[in-house]
Design an enzyme around this catalytic site. Structure first.
Site: not given
Length: 299
Positions: A149, A173, A243, A246, A269, A278
Site C-alpha cells: 500500500r 494496517k 492503488h 497494487r 488482506h 481480482y
C-alpha cells in the site's frame, strides 16, 4: 408529525453520542420513511409490533423504487440503530431488523494497468540518472513487484530491506507486520539506488528508505504525483494512482498462475474474500480474450 420515539432517538444521538447534523440528516428521514411505510394513514407506530416481515417488505419496496443498494443498506443500518436504542429504553424486546439482509452492493472491478503497459514503463521509458530518477523508478517497481500500500511504502526504512533473504518487512494496517519477498530485478534496483540515497543531505539523519525533497521522508502526496506522472506516459486510463499499481500487482500474479491464498498473504488482506475481487478482473480479461480469438464467440 414526527414519531415521539424518533425524536427521542435524535436527541440521544445529538446529546449523548455527539453525532453530527450530517449523520442525523441521513438517519431521521430514513426512520420517518419507515414509520410512514408501517402506518401510511399517519397514525402512531407501535414499535413493539413491527415484525421481521415488515422490515423485509420495506426493503423490497425500496428496491422496487430502484434505490441503490448503498442507500437501502444505510437506511437499514439507521433502523437497526434505532431499535438498539428502543431496546435500551425497554420499549421493545427484540430488533426485527437485526437479521434482515439488505441488497448486495455491486462490486466495482478494480482498475489496473495491463502487463504490456507495465513492461513499457520499466523496459522502454527513460528515467533520469540522478537520485530522483532512481528513486522514482524504484518506487514504481516496488509497488508493482510487491503490491504494498501507499502508506506501507512511505513507511519503509532502510532496515525494512533484508538482502540476505530478499524480503521487505512491511508495517500494514493496525500495525500488523508482514514479510514480502522480492526478485532479482528489484534487488538490483535497490542496490543501484542506495548509494545515491546515502549521498543526499538528509540521508544521515533519516531512517527512511525514500527521502523527500525537503523532508526526511517522502510524503504520500509526492508519491502520488510520481506515480501519476509516469503512468500517464504508458496508459490512457483515468485512474493512475499507487492503488492502481497494487491492483496491477494482484492481477498480474493471478494471471500468471499464483494461488489466491498466496496473493492474499502478500497483499495483507484479512480475508480471501477481499482478494477474490481480482479473480473477477482476470475472468473478465479471459472472456475478452475468448471473444477476440474464437471464430464463433459472437454466435
Amino acid at each position: 408529525m414526527t414519531d415521539q420515539w424518533i425524536e427521542h432517538f435524535a436527541t440521544y444521538l445529538r446529546t449523548s453520542r455527539h453525532y453530527s447534523e450530517q449523520t442525523l440528516s441521513a438517519y431521521m428521514p430514513a426512520l420517518e420513511a419507515f414509520a410512514e411505510f408501517i402506518a401510511p394513514d399517519g397514525g402512531s407506530v407501535d414499535w413493539s409490533m413491527v415484525s421481521k416481515e415488515d422490515v423485509r417488505e420495506w426493503v423490497a419496496a425500496q428496491m422496487e423504487q430502484r434505490l441503490t443498494p448503498a442507500t437501502i443498506n444505510k437506511r437499514l443500518s439507521a433502523l437497526r440503530s434505532f431499535y438498539r436504542f428502543l431496546m435500551m429504553r425497554k420499549v421493545v424486546k427484540t430488533d426485527p431488523a437485526h437479521t434482515v439482509n439488505g441488497p448486495k452492493k455491486n462490486k466495482k472491478l478494480p482498475f489496473f494497468v495491463r502487463e504490456k503497459e507495465m513492461n513499457r514503463l520499466f523496459d522502454e521509458l527513460v528515467f533520469p540518472t540522478d537520485y530522483v530518477g532512481h528513486r522514482d523508478r524504484l518506487i514504481l517497481l516496488i509497488f508493482y513487484s510487491t503490491g504494498i500500500r501507499l502508506s506501507e511504502l512511505v513507511g519503509l526504512n532502510l532496515s525494512s530491506v533484508d538482502f540476505h533473504t530478499s524480503t521487505i518487512k512491511v508495517l500494514g494496517k493496525r500495525d500488523k507486520e508482514r514479510i514480502v519477498p522480492f526478485g532479482n530485478e528489484l534487488r538490483e534496483a535497490i542496490e543501484e539506488y542506495l548509494p545515491l540515497r546515502n549521498s543526499q543531505p538528509m540521508a544521515e539523519h533519516s531512517p527512511a528508505l525514500f527521502l523527500g525533497q525537503k523532508v526526511p521522508r517522502i510524503t504520500h502526496v509526492a508519491v502520488g504525483k510520481i506515480v501519476k506522472q509516469y503512468l500517464s506516459q504508458v496508459t490512457t486510463q483515468q485512474r493512475r494512482s499507487p492503488h492502481v499499481l497494487r491492483h496491477s500487482f494482484a492481477t498480474a500474479m493471478l494471471n500468471n498462475g499464483a494461488e489466491i491464498e498466496v496473493v492474499r498473504q502478500l497483499m495483507g488482506h484479512e480475508s480471501v474474500a477481499t482478494t477474490e475481487i481480482y479473480t473477477h478482473t482476470t475472468f473478465e480479461e479471459l472472456k475478452k480474450a475468448y471473444r477476440r480469438a474464437h471464430p464463433r464467440s459472437e454466435d
